[in-house]
Design a protein around this motif. Structure first.
Motif, mmCIF file in Angstrom:
data_model
loop_
_atom_site.group_PDB
_atom_site.id
_atom_site.type_symbol
_atom_site.label_atom_id
_atom_site.label_comp_id
_atom_site.label_asym_id
_atom_site.label_seq_id
_atom_site.Cartn_x
_atom_site.Cartn_y
_atom_site.Cartn_z
ATOM 1 N N MET B 1 0.836 -1.206 0.000
ATOM 2 C CA MET B 1 0.000 0.000 0.000
ATOM 3 C C MET B 1 0.872 1.258 0.000
ATOM 4 O O MET B 1 1.941 1.286 0.598
ATOM 5 N N LYS B 2 0.386 2.284 -0.663
ATOM 6 C CA LYS B 2 1.112 3.548 -0.693
ATOM 7 C C LYS B 2 0.976 4.280 0.642
ATOM 8 O O LYS B 2 -0.047 4.168 1.321
ATOM 9 N N SER B 3 2.013 5.035 1.008
ATOM 10 C CA SER B 3 1.947 5.892 2.195
ATOM 11 C C SER B 3 2.284 7.315 1.779
ATOM 12 O O SER B 3 3.194 7.526 0.984
ATOM 13 N N VAL B 4 1.567 8.271 2.338
ATOM 14 C CA VAL B 4 1.791 9.669 1.962
ATOM 15 C C VAL B 4 3.215 10.103 2.290
ATOM 16 O O VAL B 4 3.874 10.768 1.506
ATOM 17 N N LEU B 5 3.698 9.740 3.467
ATOM 18 C CA LEU B 5 4.964 10.306 3.940
ATOM 19 C C LEU B 5 6.143 9.332 3.848
ATOM 20 O O LEU B 5 7.161 9.534 4.530
ATOM 21 N N ALA B 6 6.028 8.302 2.996
ATOM 22 C CA ALA B 6 7.169 7.391 2.827
ATOM 23 C C ALA B 6 8.388 8.208 2.425
ATOM 24 O O ALA B 6 8.309 9.047 1.524
ATOM 25 N N GLY B 7 9.508 8.003 3.093
ATOM 26 C CA GLY B 7 10.728 8.733 2.774
ATOM 27 C C GLY B 7 10.902 10.037 3.530
ATOM 28 O O GLY B 7 11.977 10.636 3.498
ATOM 29 N N THR B 8 9.876 10.485 4.230
ATOM 30 C CA THR B 8 9.976 11.716 5.021
ATOM 31 C C THR B 8 10.646 11.404 6.355
ATOM 32 O O THR B 8 10.209 10.502 7.075
ATOM 33 N N LYS B 9 11.718 12.133 6.665
ATOM 34 C CA LYS B 9 12.467 11.855 7.887
ATOM 35 C C LYS B 9 12.057 12.805 9.011
ATOM 36 O O LYS B 9 12.248 14.021 8.919
ATOM 37 N N VAL B 10 11.515 12.223 10.074
ATOM 38 C CA VAL B 10 11.084 13.008 11.235
ATOM 39 C C VAL B 10 12.023 12.705 12.390
ATOM 40 O O VAL B 10 12.262 11.545 12.727
ATOM 41 N N LEU B 11 12.552 13.768 12.996
ATOM 42 C CA LEU B 11 13.457 13.633 14.135
ATOM 43 C C LEU B 11 12.691 14.148 15.348
ATOM 44 O O LEU B 11 12.321 15.318 15.402
ATOM 45 N N ASP B 12 12.439 13.270 16.313
ATOM 46 C CA ASP B 12 11.529 13.628 17.401
ATOM 47 C C ASP B 12 12.260 13.672 18.742
ATOM 48 O O ASP B 12 12.600 12.643 19.310
ATOM 49 N N PHE B 13 12.489 14.891 19.229
ATOM 50 C CA PHE B 13 13.136 15.091 20.528
ATOM 51 C C PHE B 13 12.118 15.193 21.663
ATOM 52 O O PHE B 13 12.492 15.447 22.801
ATOM 53 N N SER B 14 10.832 15.009 21.383
ATOM 54 C CA SER B 14 9.806 15.330 22.378
ATOM 55 C C SER B 14 9.503 14.173 23.316
ATOM 56 O O SER B 14 9.880 13.027 23.069
ATOM 57 N N ARG B 15 8.822 14.497 24.408
ATOM 58 C CA ARG B 15 8.537 13.502 25.451
ATOM 59 C C ARG B 15 7.070 13.513 25.878
ATOM 60 O O ARG B 15 6.380 14.483 25.680
ATOM 61 N N ILE B 16 6.735 12.451 26.604
ATOM 62 C CA ILE B 16 5.413 12.245 27.226
ATOM 63 C C ILE B 16 4.334 12.116 26.152
ATOM 64 O O ILE B 16 4.369 11.139 25.430
ATOM 65 N N PHE B 17 3.413 13.067 25.981
ATOM 66 C CA PHE B 17 2.231 12.787 25.173
ATOM 67 C C PHE B 17 2.163 13.547 23.837
ATOM 68 O O PHE B 17 2.138 12.929 22.776
ATOM 69 N N ALA B 18 2.067 14.867 23.911
ATOM 70 C CA ALA B 18 1.670 15.646 22.722
ATOM 71 C C ALA B 18 2.641 15.451 21.560
ATOM 72 O O ALA B 18 2.233 15.132 20.441
ATOM 73 N N GLY B 19 3.934 15.653 21.814
ATOM 74 C CA GLY B 19 4.928 15.535 20.742
ATOM 75 C C GLY B 19 5.022 14.108 20.218
ATOM 76 O O GLY B 19 4.931 13.874 19.001
ATOM 77 N N PRO B 20 5.205 13.129 21.106
ATOM 78 C CA PRO B 20 5.262 11.742 20.636
ATOM 79 C C PRO B 20 4.012 11.312 19.875
ATOM 80 O O PRO B 20 4.091 10.571 18.893
ATOM 81 N N ASP B 21 2.840 11.784 20.309
ATOM 82 C CA ASP B 21 1.622 11.402 19.592
ATOM 83 C C ASP B 21 1.607 12.013 18.202
ATOM 84 O O ASP B 21 1.214 11.354 17.227
ATOM 85 N N ALA B 22 2.050 13.274 18.082
ATOM 86 C CA ALA B 22 2.131 13.910 16.759
ATOM 87 C C ALA B 22 3.092 13.124 15.868
ATOM 88 O O ALA B 22 2.786 12.818 14.711
ATOM 89 N N ALA B 23 4.252 12.783 16.403
ATOM 90 C CA ALA B 23 5.247 12.043 15.613
ATOM 91 C C ALA B 23 4.701 10.674 15.218
ATOM 92 O O ALA B 23 4.945 10.179 14.111
ATOM 93 N N GLN B 24 3.946 10.054 16.106
ATOM 94 C CA GLN B 24 3.370 8.740 15.794
ATOM 95 C C GLN B 24 2.376 8.849 14.637
ATOM 96 O O GLN B 24 2.342 7.977 13.764
ATOM 97 N N THR B 25 1.568 9.891 14.630
ATOM 98 C CA THR B 25 0.606 10.060 13.538
ATOM 99 C C THR B 25 1.356 10.237 12.215
ATOM 100 O O THR B 25 0.964 9.668 11.185
ATOM 101 N N LEU B 26 2.455 11.007 12.241
ATOM 102 C CA LEU B 26 3.268 11.148 11.026
ATOM 103 C C LEU B 26 3.847 9.791 10.626
ATOM 104 O O LEU B 26 3.914 9.455 9.442
ATOM 105 N N GLY B 27 4.241 8.994 11.606
ATOM 106 C CA GLY B 27 4.734 7.642 11.331
ATOM 107 C C GLY B 27 3.639 6.756 10.755
ATOM 108 O O GLY B 27 3.875 5.968 9.834
ATOM 109 N N ASP B 28 2.422 6.881 11.265
ATOM 110 C CA ASP B 28 1.291 6.125 10.709
ATOM 111 C C ASP B 28 1.084 6.475 9.241
ATOM 112 O O ASP B 28 0.622 5.643 8.448
ATOM 113 N N LEU B 29 1.393 7.724 8.883
ATOM 114 C CA LEU B 29 1.270 8.176 7.487
ATOM 115 C C LEU B 29 2.478 7.757 6.649
ATOM 116 O O LEU B 29 2.566 8.106 5.479
ATOM 117 N N GLY B 30 3.423 7.045 7.269
ATOM 118 C CA GLY B 30 4.536 6.494 6.500
ATOM 119 C C GLY B 30 5.896 7.102 6.763
ATOM 120 O O GLY B 30 6.908 6.629 6.243
#
Lengths: 395, 395
Positions: B1-30
């Protein structure tokens, strides 16, 4: 200033909160949003929360969710109305609706019907419980999903009936989730030319807000319960009573607790068993009681200042008026100012800030059908044809 | 299956909830998400909500927010650590952090420092109250913003102390808002080559969730108060007691109310003053009392079925276990299944569905530093250099 979505055409058939809020965020990003409303009454949100005759049809709640849009009336139950909708969809980038499952299909405007007209279309549906499964037939609002999701069960003091979070958080979170889906779909379409269907539901939104509780339950079997403003994870970490209200104090680590006690000038909060983190956790109720005796001697503002000075996390429990008027949101650019009918009016901005392509307030919420004629004219309808459409109630 | 963000590199320095959850959603998008954690302890979320020694460092809450990521340890207080961070940022598409304001600058990793390395970079900061204004020095968690925003004041039964919405809704809404900002910035960058800074804050997130109450207050002066599960706008529209719990019934219009009364087989609910909408609004407490007497004779499931049959909006107030296990979320594809350590494990999916580029569960949350060596190796460090970095604690 540049806008990300300048030139992007959004056609918004949705009502009340989640859909209109999503469309508004796209409008804040620069999209040209056309709101489609029923002739005569329009979006039910127009009069929500107001009984003032002067504001009927244009109440504050409606204005909060409908800036940066034009409004056109269209009777989707009429042949002419559906024909106009098809023309608009053929030329749109994004279509949003939140009717009950199956309604757009009934109008001949379902995804399978309209993707043929416009293969680049991003077609969005906002559902209640989703379009399949045992609950797909149940319509829903925010409160139902707070109940269904378990949020109501963990909200409140845990002694009486369940409580809801006071605002429509499931609706608004669904709206922002839809925005994310639409923007991801635009990225994909920019790169490949391919449109797609994006759906969300109040159920998915509520589950995302509750997911970490589900996860804990699935793994450990632990079922959370309501604890007022407290948390089972640490103490002190809740609202404490003051002379004139409540202030939240969060000092879960030993260092923070030591600073907190010093700032409160209350050394007895360090006598055993309160001198260790474990002692405080094991004697939670006793600690809350003696700490509350201390905090009751100060105003909320005094507790806030004492904690702020020693870098203990703190916040005053504010009512809606205090919160709306607090200068901090204004200081970070979180409020748009505009003049409506000669009065300075404020609106909460979209909840993210972009340095190069800032979100913007261009126009206040539209009056019902204010742009019907200009849209029809742009579709090539003549003045006579437009008059006839008004005459027969299609617009 | 295609992913929108395949190849997009996200560097996540964040902790606990808000930042990690945002990064996870970007990861879900590939996206390829690399989580940067402190050597030794890692994200504080790793052990949150668990005291089970087997799960320390890899608890359920952590797993809920960190799928589709790799983990690398990096001591940003060391020169070597910052040098590695700079190399990673030079090659990244998106950087996310949620340190206290000024911390990334102190590390030499602030936006002005790193945009020179990488002009296409999308650089994200998640703040508490924002990076300027009178409260910028106060750190914050979700509860503080529920208090500050007025949400706590309108949550609960209105008689006792304030209450919080039971889950970290402000955090999670901030996370989704950041996702929207990042995706909008990617659209702009795809089209223009230009990166930018995207910021959000718990304050902006909370204000967005409360904005329509602020709007009503600003326009009319009305200050909402807590009403349990009820709303001042209509009645019946709240949770009603049953034999075995509570069920929400929403029947604000005359037609819905007539259907509701019929389904409850309680014609006395139509005797004056309850026979008109106005009469019900004016005799709210009395209506709730007599309706509650009726609903107490049924189980929650019976009320649900009776209302569902006549299309009156309804939902059972479920606890966290019932909500997590309810089949509806599963039926609409809202749950990912995966096997971890030989057990079937479930995770709540991102709260939107895309027909052509579906979000996906690829890998469970990483163990602390599991990918440190592979990342260092990809940056060109030799086995000896990597061993030395471990030796001196930089990773």
């Amino acid at each position: 200033m540049k806008s990300v979505l300048a030139g992007t055409k959004v056609l918004d058939f949705s009502r009340i909160f989640a859909g209109p809020d999503a469309a508004q965020t796209l409008g804040d990003l620069g999209a040209d949003v056309l709101k489609i409303e029923d002739p005569g009454k329009g979006d039910g949100c127009r009069s929500l929360g107001t009984t003032d005759p002067k504001m009927m049809g244009y109440g504050p709640t409606f204005q909060a969710f409908n800036r940066n849009k034009r409004s056109m009336t269209l009777d989707l139950k009429s042949d002419e109305g559906r024909e106009i909708a098809r023309k608009l969809i053929a030329d749109a980038d994004v279509v949003i609706s939140n009717f009950r499952t199956g309604t757009m299909d009934k109008f001949g405007l379902g995804y399978e019907d309209v993707r043929k007209l416009n293969p680049r279309l991003i077609y969005c549906e906002l559902h209640a419980f989703g379009d399949k499964g045992p609950m797909s037939h149940i319509g829903a609002n925010d409160l139902q999903l707070q109940a269904h999701s378990g949020l109501a069960a963990i909200t409140g003091d845990g002694n009486g009936p369940p409580n809801r979070a006071g605002s429509a958080i499931v609706d608004l979170h669904a709206g922002m989730s839809l925005v994310a889906g639409v923007l991801a779909a635009i990225i994909h379409r920019d790169r490949t030319g391919e449109g797609q269907k994006v759906t969300t539901s109040l159920l998915q939104s509520s589950a995302h807000l509750m997911g970490y509780f589900y996860q804990e339950y699935w793994v450990t079997g632990y079922v959370h319960r309501a604890m007022g403003t407290a948390t089972h994870l640490s103490v002190p970490n809740q609202a404490f009573p003051t002379k004139d209200g409540y202030t939240v104090i969060i000092a879960p680590t030993q260092e923070m607790y030591l600073r907190c006690v010093e700032a409160l000038e209350a050394p007895h909060l360090l006598t055993p068993p309160f001198d260790t983190r474990e002692g405080r956790m094991q004697n939670r109720d006793a600690l809350i009681e003696v700490m509350s005796e201390v905090t009751r001697q100060f105003t909320s503002q005094e507790v806030y200042e004492r904690m702020g000075r020693v870098k203990v996390n703190v916040a005053i429990v504010q009512d809606v008026a205090q919160a709306a008027n607090h200068p901090q949101l204004e200081a970070i650019g979180g409020i748009h100012h505009t003049e409506i009918d000669g009065e300075d009016r404020r609106f909460v901005a979209s909840p993210f800030t972009m340095s190069e392509t800032p979100t913007a307030f261009r126009t206040p919420a539209p009056r019902l059908g204010a742009h019907t004629d200009e849209v029809l004219s742009s579709l090539g309808y003549s003045a006579e044809e437009i008059a006839a459409l008004h005459q027969n109630g299609a617009v």
